[in-house]
Design a protein around this motif. Structure first.
Motif, PDB file in Angstrom:
ATOM      1  N   MET A   1       0.851  -1.193   0.000  1.00  0.00           N
ATOM      2  CA  MET A   1       0.000   0.000   0.000  1.00  0.00           C
ATOM      3  C   MET A   1       0.892   1.251   0.000  1.00  0.00           C
ATOM      4  N   PRO A   2       0.627   2.231  -0.910  1.00  0.00           N
ATOM      5  CA  PRO A   2       1.438   3.454  -0.900  1.00  0.00           C
ATOM      6  C   PRO A   2       1.154   4.311   0.331  1.00  0.00           C
ATOM      7  N   VAL A   3       2.214   4.807   0.962  1.00  0.00           N
ATOM      8  CA  VAL A   3       2.105   5.687   2.116  1.00  0.00           C
ATOM      9  C   VAL A   3       3.184   6.759   1.983  1.00  0.00           C
ATOM     10  N   THR A   4       3.182   7.700   2.901  1.00  0.00           N
ATOM     11  CA  THR A   4       4.230   8.723   2.981  1.00  0.00           C
ATOM     12  C   THR A   4       4.949   8.572   4.309  1.00  0.00           C
ATOM     13  N   LEU A   5       6.293   8.477   4.260  1.00  0.00           N
ATOM     14  CA  LEU A   5       7.090   8.449   5.484  1.00  0.00           C
ATOM     15  C   LEU A   5       7.569   9.872   5.760  1.00  0.00           C
ATOM     16  N   ARG A   6       7.261  10.364   6.953  1.00  0.00           N
ATOM     17  CA  ARG A   6       7.630  11.730   7.327  1.00  0.00           C
ATOM     18  C   ARG A   6       8.720  11.692   8.403  1.00  0.00           C
ATOM     19  N   LEU A   7       9.811  12.439   8.157  1.00  0.00           N
ATOM     20  CA  LEU A   7      10.928  12.558   9.096  1.00  0.00           C
ATOM     21  C   LEU A   7      10.984  13.991   9.597  1.00  0.00           C
ATOM     22  N   ARG A   8      10.823  14.167  10.931  1.00  0.00           N
ATOM     23  CA  ARG A   8      10.834  15.518  11.510  1.00  0.00           C
ATOM     24  C   ARG A   8      11.980  15.684  12.500  1.00  0.00           C
ATOM     25  N   ASP A   9      12.609  16.863  12.472  1.00  0.00           N
ATOM     26  CA  ASP A   9      13.656  17.178  13.442  1.00  0.00           C
ATOM     27  C   ASP A   9      13.057  17.206  14.841  1.00  0.00           C
ATOM     28  N   GLY A  10      13.832  16.735  15.824  1.00  0.00           N
ATOM     29  CA  GLY A  10      13.337  16.662  17.201  1.00  0.00           C
ATOM     30  C   GLY A  10      13.017  18.017  17.808  1.00  0.00           C
ATOM     31  N   ASN A  11      13.544  19.102  17.214  1.00  0.00           N
ATOM     32  CA  ASN A  11      13.245  20.440  17.735  1.00  0.00           C
ATOM     33  C   ASN A  11      11.954  21.017  17.163  1.00  0.00           C
ATOM     34  N   THR A  12      11.312  20.289  16.226  1.00  0.00           N
ATOM     35  CA  THR A  12      10.100  20.790  15.593  1.00  0.00           C
ATOM     36  C   THR A  12       9.014  21.025  16.638  1.00  0.00           C
ATOM     37  N   ALA A  13       8.256  22.100  16.426  1.00  0.00           N
ATOM     38  CA  ALA A  13       7.170  22.423  17.352  1.00  0.00           C
ATOM     39  C   ALA A  13       6.240  21.219  17.517  1.00  0.00           C
ATOM     40  N   GLY A  14       5.900  20.936  18.746  1.00  0.00           N
ATOM     41  CA  GLY A  14       5.035  19.798  19.039  1.00  0.00           C
ATOM     42  C   GLY A  14       5.795  18.556  19.428  1.00  0.00           C
ATOM     43  N   LEU A  15       7.091  18.478  19.088  1.00  0.00           N
ATOM     44  CA  LEU A  15       7.899  17.321  19.481  1.00  0.00           C
ATOM     45  C   LEU A  15       8.736  17.637  20.718  1.00  0.00           C
ATOM     46  N   GLY A  16       9.579  18.664  20.611  1.00  0.00           N
ATOM     47  CA  GLY A  16      10.374  19.086  21.766  1.00  0.00           C
ATOM     48  C   GLY A  16      11.323  18.014  22.270  1.00  0.00           C
ATOM     49  N   LEU A  17      11.904  17.252  21.339  1.00  0.00           N
ATOM     50  CA  LEU A  17      12.766  16.131  21.734  1.00  0.00           C
ATOM     51  C   LEU A  17      14.246  16.446  21.578  1.00  0.00           C
TER      52      LEU A  17
ATOM     53  N   VAL B   1      18.089  14.858  10.415  1.00  0.00           N
ATOM     54  CA  VAL B   1      17.667  15.948   9.543  1.00  0.00           C
ATOM     55  C   VAL B   1      18.025  17.249  10.240  1.00  0.00           C
ATOM     56  N   LYS B   2      18.328  18.262   9.463  1.00  0.00           N
ATOM     57  CA  LYS B   2      18.780  19.526  10.028  1.00  0.00           C
ATOM     58  C   LYS B   2      17.699  20.186  10.867  1.00  0.00           C
ATOM     59  N   ASN B   3      18.137  21.155  11.677  1.00  0.00           N
ATOM     60  CA  ASN B   3      17.307  21.773  12.700  1.00  0.00           C
ATOM     61  C   ASN B   3      16.019  22.342  12.131  1.00  0.00           C
ATOM     62  N   ASN B   4      14.883  21.920  12.762  1.00  0.00           N
ATOM     63  CA  ASN B   4      13.535  22.392  12.433  1.00  0.00           C
ATOM     64  C   ASN B   4      13.117  22.041  11.007  1.00  0.00           C
ATOM     65  N   LYS B   5      13.767  21.046  10.382  1.00  0.00           N
ATOM     66  CA  LYS B   5      13.411  20.633   9.032  1.00  0.00           C
ATOM     67  C   LYS B   5      12.500  19.403   9.072  1.00  0.00           C
ATOM     68  N   THR B   6      11.654  19.278   8.043  1.00  0.00           N
ATOM     69  CA  THR B   6      10.808  18.103   7.851  1.00  0.00           C
ATOM     70  C   THR B   6      11.016  17.593   6.439  1.00  0.00           C
ATOM     71  N   SER B   7      11.244  16.297   6.276  1.00  0.00           N
ATOM     72  CA  SER B   7      11.417  15.684   4.958  1.00  0.00           C
ATOM     73  C   SER B   7      10.424  14.544   4.803  1.00  0.00           C
ATOM     74  N   SER B   8       9.880  14.412   3.592  1.00  0.00           N
ATOM     75  CA  SER B   8       8.899  13.362   3.314  1.00  0.00           C
ATOM     76  C   SER B   8       9.374  12.501   2.158  1.00  0.00           C
ATOM     77  N   PHE B   9       9.078  11.189   2.245  1.00  0.00           N
ATOM     78  CA  PHE B   9       9.475  10.214   1.240  1.00  0.00           C
ATOM     79  C   PHE B   9       8.243   9.423   0.803  1.00  0.00           C
ATOM     80  N   THR B  10       8.208   9.035  -0.457  1.00  0.00           N
ATOM     81  CA  THR B  10       7.252   8.012  -0.837  1.00  0.00           C
ATOM     82  C   THR B  10       7.647   6.720  -0.136  1.00  0.00           C
TER      83      THR B  10
END
Length: 611
Positions: free
Chosen positions: A483-499, A529-538
């Motif tokens: 099944m096709p999905v999107t994998l999302r990679l978020r920096d730990g400093n992104t708002a809402g994560l705070g990691l 991933v670099k600070n406050n960046k979000t990357s998405s992959f098929t």
């Protein structure tokens, strides 16, 4: 035959020789060099003075040719001399020679404007003709034309601050000293401004980043020589961070005994917090000692006060961001350390407890420790049950959490000294016991892409449950096939994560939406991933049934495809390996409809670079 007839015959033969030499079959070449002439009253016949062709060769160049180059040939003829030398050139692989010049006197040279042709390889030859009309062609000499300067800017790193040394390397600069300018532009804008410039051969200059705001920038270097400007490849997403982070020390309380928790909060708006050092100073002095250094939130540690002399102490926190800027909190104190009486502390067993958990306490008494009792009670009650009572350090034991019902529990330790006096620790509250059958068991990643330690196409992530799951509960209508999905990679400093920097997180979404698949999320415990960046992959998702412990379980695998947005990816080194943590979604259910526990699942097996 009389003499007159003989002379006539000789003349006829010589005339025939001369006639043949003048036909399309001649002139014939010979190594002979002589002069002969016969004369009678009717005619005169002569033989050529030079039947030998000249010698000719092109002098090879000392290196690559640029600008106006001189091509020289050496030619000679010992008998009649050189009439002219024609020097020609053609690109390697071509079939047509282009004449550069015709030289009639030594040195036989031509000037060649190499900027009129493309950089590359060329063959040069010379054709010499002597004064008798005989030509000779030299062997071709291979030369290289190289007028373009190569420019390469060294990478200053992902994050910079203050005065940044920038070095440019030039290739094929020749004897010229180009003017080198290093430029910066707001990331992706293409609006370039001068960072610094130099004409010194080392081509190193300094960029004072204090004149620009903290943000992401692209960098490039340009070199100008002979009126031509050449630019280097871009170095993208360099973060300028000159702002100091903020830090606040949490009051540890007073008096302090035994092992205590020291904590601080820290924040940084640009590159993120790299580490927080918690320090102490005796009696308010200026000499600070480090209690601990923490690299991820919460910025806290357990600190034994037993080795310190009793008295007054101050505490502070020093936060350092990824750029190297540091900020120091205000001092908290004086706070009294007093270990002249008994002290006992219950260690936190963890937020989620499954199966066999380890309970641990620390204890100290000037009268001597006779024993420590570790106890548990349902959360918010005072119904304490003894789990174990170790008489000597380490004060620890294993607790079978399956002996109690699932739910929240409180923990404490009671110290008994040699005189029989008891001291009770502070209570660790609301720790969840969760032994439901439906839960996550393990999460693993595997590198299938081009770069180990970097998330890219071909990498996989595998989730293992404790039982067979409803695939339709993981995603509506799904039967477990690809099944096709999107994998999302978020920096730990992104708002809402705070990691923090080492808390980059992966989750799985339905394509083109922000709707999650009910797998939950994975804290990779690394900086991918670099600070406050979000990357998405098929990506594609499949579910299969495997056997674990003799029982069927569901295994879900995500296979990463191509990058569709974001970028700014990092490669994590082996030394940075840490066990990633999967927090399953409670929206996932088994075939009977029982919801999965959302208790965090820590990656098993040896630490490795994820992906």
């Amino acid at each position: 035959m009389n003499a007159a007839a003989l002379r006539t015959t000789v003349l006829v033969v010589l005339a025939a020789v001369v006639l043949i030499a003048g036909t399309p079959l001649g002139p014939a070449l010979s190594s002979a060099a002589f002069t002969a002439k016969t004369t009678n009253s009717a005619s005169t016949v002569g033989a050529a003075a030079d039947w030998t062709p000249p010698t000719v060769a092109v002098q090879p160049s000392a290196g690559a040719l640029r600008d106006t180059a001189t091509i020289t040939a050496i030619a000679s003829d010992a008998v009649s001399g050189i009439r002219n030398v024609v020097i020609s050139v053609q690109a390697v692989g071509a079939t047509t020679w282009t004449t550069l010049c015709t030289a009639t006197a030594s040195p036989y040279s031509c000037t060649w404007n190499t900027r009129a042709v493309s950089d590359g390889s060329y063959d040069v030859r010379a054709v010499a003709t002597d004064n008798a009309g005989y030509p000779a062609t030299s062997a071709a000499v291979r030369v290289t034309v190289a007028n373009t300067i190569g420019v390469e800017l060294s990478d200053p790193g992902d994050t910079v601050r203050g005065s940044v040394s920038l070095t440019t390397s030039l290739q094929n600069a020749g004897t010229a000293t180009p003017a080198v300018v290093v430029e910066y532009a707001a990331a992706g804008s293409g609006v370039w401004k001068t960072a610094c410039s130099t004409s010194t051969a080392s081509y190193t200059c300094s960029w004072g980043t204090g004149t620009v705001k903290d943000d992401f920038y692209d960098l490039r270097a340009t070199a100008t020589a002979n009126g031509v400007t050449t630019a280097s490849a871009l170095i993208t997403d360099v973060l300028v961070d000159n702002g100091a982070p903020t830090a606040t020390m949490t009051d540890p309380g007073s008096p302090l005994r035994g092992t205590v928790t020291l904590a601080a909060t820290a924040a940084d708006a640009a590159s993120g917090i790299a580490r927080v050092a918690i320090q102490f100073s005796a009696n308010g002095g200026s000499t600070w000692q480090e209690a601990c250094t923490v690299t991820a939130p919460p910025y806290s540690c357990r600190f034994s006060t037993v080795a310190l002399a009793g008295g007054s102490y101050h505490f502070r926190a020093v936060a350092t961001d990824a750029a190297g800027n540091s900020g120091t909190s205000g001092s908290v104190g004086p706070r009294t350390i007093d270990n002249t009486v008994a002290s006992v502390a219950m260690e936190d067993p963890g937020a989620f407890l499954v199966g066999t958990a380890t309970l641990t306490a620390t204890a100290n008494s000037t009268a001597g420790v006779a024993g420590v009792t570790l106890q548990v009670a349902p959360n918010g009650t005072n119904t304490w049950t003894t789990v174990c009572a170790p008489a000597a350090s380490p004060f620890s034991c294993a607790w079978n959490t399956k002996s109690v019902a699932d739910g929240l529990y409180d923990f404490r330790a009671v110290l008994t000294d040699s005189t029989g006096k008891q001291t009770t620790s502070a209570t660790v509250t609301a720790r969840r016991v969760d032994n439901r059958a439906v839960r996550g068991v393990d999460v693993q990643t595997a590198n299938g892409g081009a770069i180990a330690g970097r998330l890219d196409a071909g990498d996989t992530m595998t989730f293992t449950y404790s039982t067979r799951m409803s695939t339709a509960a993981l995603s509506a209508g799904w039967n477990g096939s690809s099944m096709p999905v999107t994998l999302r990679l978020r920096d730990g400093n992104t708002a809402g994560l705070g990691l923090g920097n080492a808390g980059d997180t992966v989750d799985v979404l339905l394509p083109g939406t922000t709707t999650p698949v009910n797998l939950g999320s994975v804290n990779l415990k690394g900086d991918y991933v670099k600070n406050n960046k979000t990357s998405s992959f098929t990506a594609t998702m499949t579910a299969t049934t495997a056997t674990a412990g003799g029982l069927p379980v569901t295994v879900v695998q995500i296979t990463v495809g191509t990058l569709i947005s974001g970028g700014a990816l990092r490669t994590v080194a082996t030394a940075s390996a840490a066990a990633m943590v999967w927090t399953p979604s409670s929206a996932a259910t088994d075939l009977g409809g029982a919801a999965s526990s959302n208790a965090p699942v820590t990656e098993t097996a040896a630490l490795d670079r994820e992906y």
